[in-house]
Design a protein around this motif. Structure first.
Motif, PDB file in Angstrom:
ATOM      1  N   ALA A   2      26.127  -9.609  32.639  1.00 37.91           N
ATOM      2  CA  ALA A   2      26.045  -8.240  32.137  1.00 37.91           C
ATOM      3  C   ALA A   2      24.755  -8.024  31.352  1.00 37.91           C
ATOM      4  CB  ALA A   2      27.249  -7.944  31.246  1.00 37.91           C
ATOM      5  N   MET A   3      24.283  -6.783  31.377  1.00 34.41           N
ATOM      6  CA  MET A   3      23.122  -6.410  30.574  1.00 34.41           C
ATOM      7  C   MET A   3      23.607  -6.119  29.163  1.00 34.41           C
ATOM      8  SD  MET A   3      20.019  -5.832  30.223  1.00 34.41           S
ATOM      9  CE  MET A   3      19.058  -5.103  28.943  1.00 34.41           C
ATOM     10  N   VAL A   4      22.976  -6.743  28.182  1.00 32.45           N
ATOM     11  CA  VAL A   4      23.333  -6.539  26.780  1.00 32.45           C
ATOM     12  C   VAL A   4      22.146  -5.894  26.084  1.00 32.45           C
ATOM     13  CG1 VAL A   4      23.973  -7.659  24.612  1.00 32.45           C
ATOM     14  CG2 VAL A   4      24.884  -8.531  26.788  1.00 32.45           C
ATOM     15  N   ILE A  58      25.870  -2.738  19.468  1.00 33.49           N
ATOM     16  CA  ILE A  58      25.811  -3.622  20.623  1.00 33.49           C
ATOM     17  C   ILE A  58      26.493  -2.978  21.823  1.00 33.49           C
ATOM     18  CG2 ILE A  58      26.402  -5.915  21.502  1.00 33.49           C
ATOM     19  CD1 ILE A  58      26.612  -6.751  18.457  1.00 33.49           C
ATOM     20  N   PHE A  59      25.772  -2.991  22.935  1.00 31.25           N
ATOM     21  CA  PHE A  59      26.295  -2.505  24.210  1.00 31.25           C
ATOM     22  C   PHE A  59      26.335  -3.664  25.195  1.00 31.25           C
ATOM     23  CE2 PHE A  59      24.692   1.286  22.227  1.00 31.25           C
ATOM     24  CZ  PHE A  59      25.505   2.310  22.688  1.00 31.25           C
ATOM     25  N   ILE A  60      27.434  -3.774  25.899  1.00 31.16           N
ATOM     26  CA  ILE A  60      27.529  -4.692  27.029  1.00 31.16           C
ATOM     27  C   ILE A  60      27.695  -3.799  28.247  1.00 31.16           C
ATOM     28  CG2 ILE A  60      28.806  -6.549  28.149  1.00 31.16           C
ATOM     29  CD1 ILE A  60      29.607  -7.547  25.363  1.00 31.16           C
ATOM     30  N   GLY A  61      26.681  -3.810  29.100  1.00 35.09           N
ATOM     31  CA  GLY A  61      26.638  -2.824  30.179  1.00 35.09           C
ATOM     32  C   GLY A  61      26.526  -1.453  29.540  1.00 35.09           C
ATOM     33  N   ASP A  62      27.332  -0.519  29.987  1.00 34.88           N
ATOM     34  CA  ASP A  62      27.333   0.827  29.409  1.00 34.88           C
ATOM     35  C   ASP A  62      28.355   0.982  28.290  1.00 34.88           C
ATOM     36  OD1 ASP A  62      25.330   1.767  31.111  1.00 34.88           O
ATOM     37  OD2 ASP A  62      26.779   2.280  32.669  1.00 34.88           O
ATOM     38  N   ASN A  63      29.074  -0.093  27.976  1.00 35.15           N
ATOM     39  CA  ASN A  63      30.153  -0.025  26.996  1.00 35.15           C
ATOM     40  C   ASN A  63      29.677  -0.401  25.600  1.00 35.15           C
ATOM     41  OD1 ASN A  63      32.119   0.642  28.965  1.00 35.15           O
ATOM     42  ND2 ASN A  63      32.177  -1.513  29.565  1.00 35.15           N
ATOM     43  N   PHE A  64      29.894   0.497  24.646  1.00 36.09           N
ATOM     44  CA  PHE A  64      29.598   0.218  23.245  1.00 36.09           C
ATOM     45  C   PHE A  64      30.735  -0.634  22.694  1.00 36.09           C
ATOM     46  CE2 PHE A  64      30.073   1.652  18.747  1.00 36.09           C
ATOM     47  CZ  PHE A  64      28.959   0.986  18.264  1.00 36.09           C
ATOM     48  N   ILE A  65      30.402  -1.823  22.216  1.00 37.87           N
ATOM     49  CA  ILE A  65      31.468  -2.682  21.688  1.00 37.87           C
ATOM     50  C   ILE A  65      31.548  -2.654  20.172  1.00 37.87           C
ATOM     51  CG2 ILE A  65      31.481  -4.202  23.677  1.00 37.87           C
ATOM     52  CD1 ILE A  65      30.222  -6.250  21.576  1.00 37.87           C
ATOM     53  N   GLY A  82      34.192 -13.141  29.423  1.00 39.23           N
ATOM     54  CA  GLY A  82      34.585 -12.285  30.542  1.00 39.23           C
ATOM     55  C   GLY A  82      33.770 -11.004  30.590  1.00 39.23           C
ATOM     56  N   LEU A  83      33.512 -10.419  29.432  1.00 36.18           N
ATOM     57  CA  LEU A  83      32.693  -9.200  29.384  1.00 36.18           C
ATOM     58  C   LEU A  83      31.253  -9.487  29.800  1.00 36.18           C
ATOM     59  CD1 LEU A  83      33.918  -7.580  26.052  1.00 36.18           C
ATOM     60  CD2 LEU A  83      34.409  -6.807  28.372  1.00 36.18           C
TER      61      LEU A  83
END
Length: 86
Positions: A2-4, A58-65, A82-83
């Motif tokens: 994933a792109m971080v 912090i974003f993993i893909g398009d998801n803000f975690i 997994g993410l």
């Protein structure tokens, strides 16, 4: 993998911890210094994060975690790998 993307400031200890955690996992990430972000970019970021105001962001893909606490929590729960693998 994933792109971080991680938004930071140079002296933030939580930013440093988040980057260290990602480096220890051998996870590549793009770091963006908040001091280099324009007003328009900050407004767009605020919309993506529901007005989250602290760093790191912090974003993993398009998801803000979230910030470091959320990143570390995902690691403790065994969910981070997994993410990152997606």
């Amino acid at each position: 993998m994933a792109m971080v993307k991680i938004y930071t400031t140079p002296t933030c200890p939580y930013c440093m911890q988040a980057k260290m955690l990602l480096k220890n996992k051998r996870q590549a990430f793009e770091e963006v210094n908040m001091y280099d972000v324009t007003t328009e970019e900050r407004q767009a970021l605020a919309q993506k994060t529901n007005n989250y105001r602290t760093v790191p962001q912090i974003f993993i893909g398009d998801n803000f975690i979230g910030g470091y606490d959320q990143l570390a929590s995902l690691e403790r729960q065994g969910k981070l790998d997994g993410l990152l693998a997606d």
